[in-house]
Design an enzyme around this catalytic site. Structure first.
Site, mmCIF file in Angstrom:
data_model
loop_
_atom_site.group_PDB
_atom_site.id
_atom_site.type_symbol
_atom_site.label_atom_id
_atom_site.label_comp_id
_atom_site.label_asym_id
_atom_site.label_seq_id
_atom_site.Cartn_x
_atom_site.Cartn_y
_atom_site.Cartn_z
ATOM 1 N N LYS A 133 0.831 -1.144 -0.030
ATOM 2 C CA LYS A 133 -0.053 0.014 -0.106
ATOM 3 C C LYS A 133 0.883 1.139 0.026
ATOM 4 C CE LYS A 133 -3.699 -2.593 0.633
ATOM 5 N NZ LYS A 133 -3.008 -4.001 0.816
ATOM 6 N N LYS A 168 -8.602 1.155 4.270
ATOM 7 C CA LYS A 168 -8.165 -0.181 4.228
ATOM 8 C C LYS A 168 -6.797 -0.304 4.986
ATOM 9 C CE LYS A 168 -6.248 0.971 -0.386
ATOM 10 N NZ LYS A 168 -6.333 0.544 -1.889
ATOM 11 N N ARG A 218 -5.018 -5.260 -12.954
ATOM 12 C CA ARG A 218 -3.788 -5.566 -12.714
ATOM 13 C C ARG A 218 -2.847 -5.422 -13.735
ATOM 14 N NH1 ARG A 218 -1.437 -8.763 -8.654
ATOM 15 N NH2 ARG A 218 -2.588 -6.919 -7.333
ATOM 16 N N ARG A 233 -10.200 -6.640 -12.750
ATOM 17 C CA ARG A 233 -11.087 -7.357 -11.883
ATOM 18 C C ARG A 233 -12.370 -6.626 -11.559
ATOM 19 N NH1 ARG A 233 -5.935 -7.689 -8.139
ATOM 20 N NH2 ARG A 233 -5.913 -5.293 -9.143
ATOM 21 N N ARG A 241 -15.361 -4.125 -3.929
ATOM 22 C CA ARG A 241 -14.040 -4.775 -4.357
ATOM 23 C C ARG A 241 -14.169 -5.556 -5.495
ATOM 24 N NH1 ARG A 241 -13.517 -8.055 1.167
ATOM 25 N NH2 ARG A 241 -15.652 -8.724 0.484
ATOM 26 N N ASP A 281 -1.793 -1.912 -9.478
ATOM 27 C CA ASP A 281 -3.309 -1.846 -9.446
ATOM 28 C C ASP A 281 -3.771 -0.492 -9.783
ATOM 29 O OD1 ASP A 281 -3.305 -4.440 -8.619
ATOM 30 O OD2 ASP A 281 -3.898 -4.121 -6.300
ATOM 31 N N GLU A 289 -2.416 0.696 -5.660
ATOM 32 C CA GLU A 289 -1.318 0.106 -5.036
ATOM 33 C C GLU A 289 -0.196 -0.370 -6.002
ATOM 34 O OE1 GLU A 289 -3.105 -3.240 -2.934
ATOM 35 O OE2 GLU A 289 -4.752 -2.115 -2.104
ATOM 36 N N ASN A 291 2.175 -3.961 -6.141
ATOM 37 C CA ASN A 291 2.422 -5.245 -5.463
ATOM 38 C C ASN A 291 3.709 -5.705 -5.768
ATOM 39 O OD1 ASN A 291 -0.667 -6.028 -4.299
ATOM 40 N ND2 ASN A 291 -0.958 -4.826 -6.242
#
Length: 337
Positions: A133, A168, A218, A233, A241, A281, A289, A291
């Protein structure tokens, strides 16, 4: 003429227990299948199996495995024993979040193994420096309005400014613990208390992006270069989400112009910091984000587009190992002259 030695003969995968893998969608499994296809000998361990003792190198209790064609009994253990990490051509750190104290300690053990000659991907220090994050703080111009705090007062002020927000935890994955609070502020106090544990835990707050309805994309970046397809997604059934683990539907799409711009701006910077594989993301125009621990979506992209993400990753891994070996050889030559 002497035949060139392949860069990868033995690879160690540091990950969650192999029996927990969901093979039809697991990206680490896809990596392992591609490595095995190229004749690479595979071994696996968990972070708990890493060990250092003074006067000795970092070792792990590893299991040498062969892969089968049975999705339910997908590996066989050939041998188990303790080995130094530098005995492998590459070590893949693929432990899923949370990024907790034990993960942090594992990166230190892996970094010590690097000092002893191991080649670890992603780089352990880079993993520590880029929590999933918080990594967006270094690229704020590409991120939506974001707040990182444990202060209830600051969160309330952020909500008053942006009216519709996402809250979050910093150590979550798969969409766990994510809340949306709209303009009415309903349950904002309870959400703040729950996530910050009454002001004892730092969290992230971002302006809600309505483009989530079209998918949380992603974007995979390998060796600094983006894969040309993203996996969008898409939230289902009234969810906010899009994470696949939270029931989102995955739809592979070519990168948009904005996606290419984001990936080309961030990718080389992150690769130069030792991050061979990154998952960005992106919702709408914004990176939410970054990752780095165990980016996924390999199989979904490959199945829907035919683009072999695992092969692309192993190509990049081989190139990185070759480059590291060449740099080590140059260093030895320089020291000898």
């Amino acid at each position: 003429m002497t035949e060139a030695v392949p860069p990868l003969r033995r690879v160690l995968v540091v990950a969650d227990p192999l029996h927990t893998f969901v093979t039809y969608k697991d990206s680490t499994y896809a990596m392992m299948r591609e490595l095995a296809r190229r004749g690479v000998a595979l071994a696996a361990c968990e972070p708990a199996h890493l060990q250092w003792r003074s006067g000795e190198p970092v070792t792990a209790l590893v299991r040498e495995v062969t892969l089968t064609d049975d999705a339910h009994d997908w590996f066989h253990v050939r041998r188990q024993g303790r080995e130094p990490l530098h005995a492998f051509d590459a070590v893949l750190m693929r432990k899923d979040p949370p990024f907790d104290a034990e993960y942090f300690y594992a990166t230190h053990l892996l970094q010590q193994a690097q000092r002893e000659g191991a080649r670890v991907f992603n780089d352990p220090a880079a993993l520590r420096d880029h929590p999933e994050k918080l990594a967006v703080m270094a690229f704020a111009e590409w991120a939506p309005p974001t707040l990182v705090t444990r202060s209830a007062e600051a969160i309330r002020a952020f909500h008053a400014e942006h009216r519709d927000i996402i809250l979050k935890p910093l150590d979550g994955m798969g969409g766990r613990g994510i809340f949306r609070v709209g303009a009415d502020g309903l349950n904002l106090g309870a959400v703040i208390e729950t996530l910050t544990q009454h002001g004892h835990t730092t969290i992230m707050v971002q302006r809600y992006l309505p483009q989530i309805a079209d998918g949380d994309k992603r974007i995979l970046v390998i060796g600094g270069e983006p894969v040309p397809y993203a996996l969008a997604r898409i939230p289902q059934g009234g969810e906010v989400r899009g994470n696949l683990a939270a029931g989102g539907r995955g739809e592979a799409r070519p990168l948009s112009e904005r996606d290419w711009a984001i990936a080309r701006a961030l990718g080389p910077v992150l690769a130069a910091r030792g991050l061979l594989l990154v998952g960005l993301d992106v919702i709408g125009e914004w990176v939410t984000e970054i990752n780095v621990t165990s980016p996924t979506c390999f199989q979904e992209i490959t199945q829907q587009t035919g683009y072999d993400v695992a092969a692309r990753f192993v190509d990049a891994l081989e190139a990185a190992v070759r480059a590291g070996a060449a740099a080590s050889a140059d260093g030895r030559t320089g020291a000898a002259t």
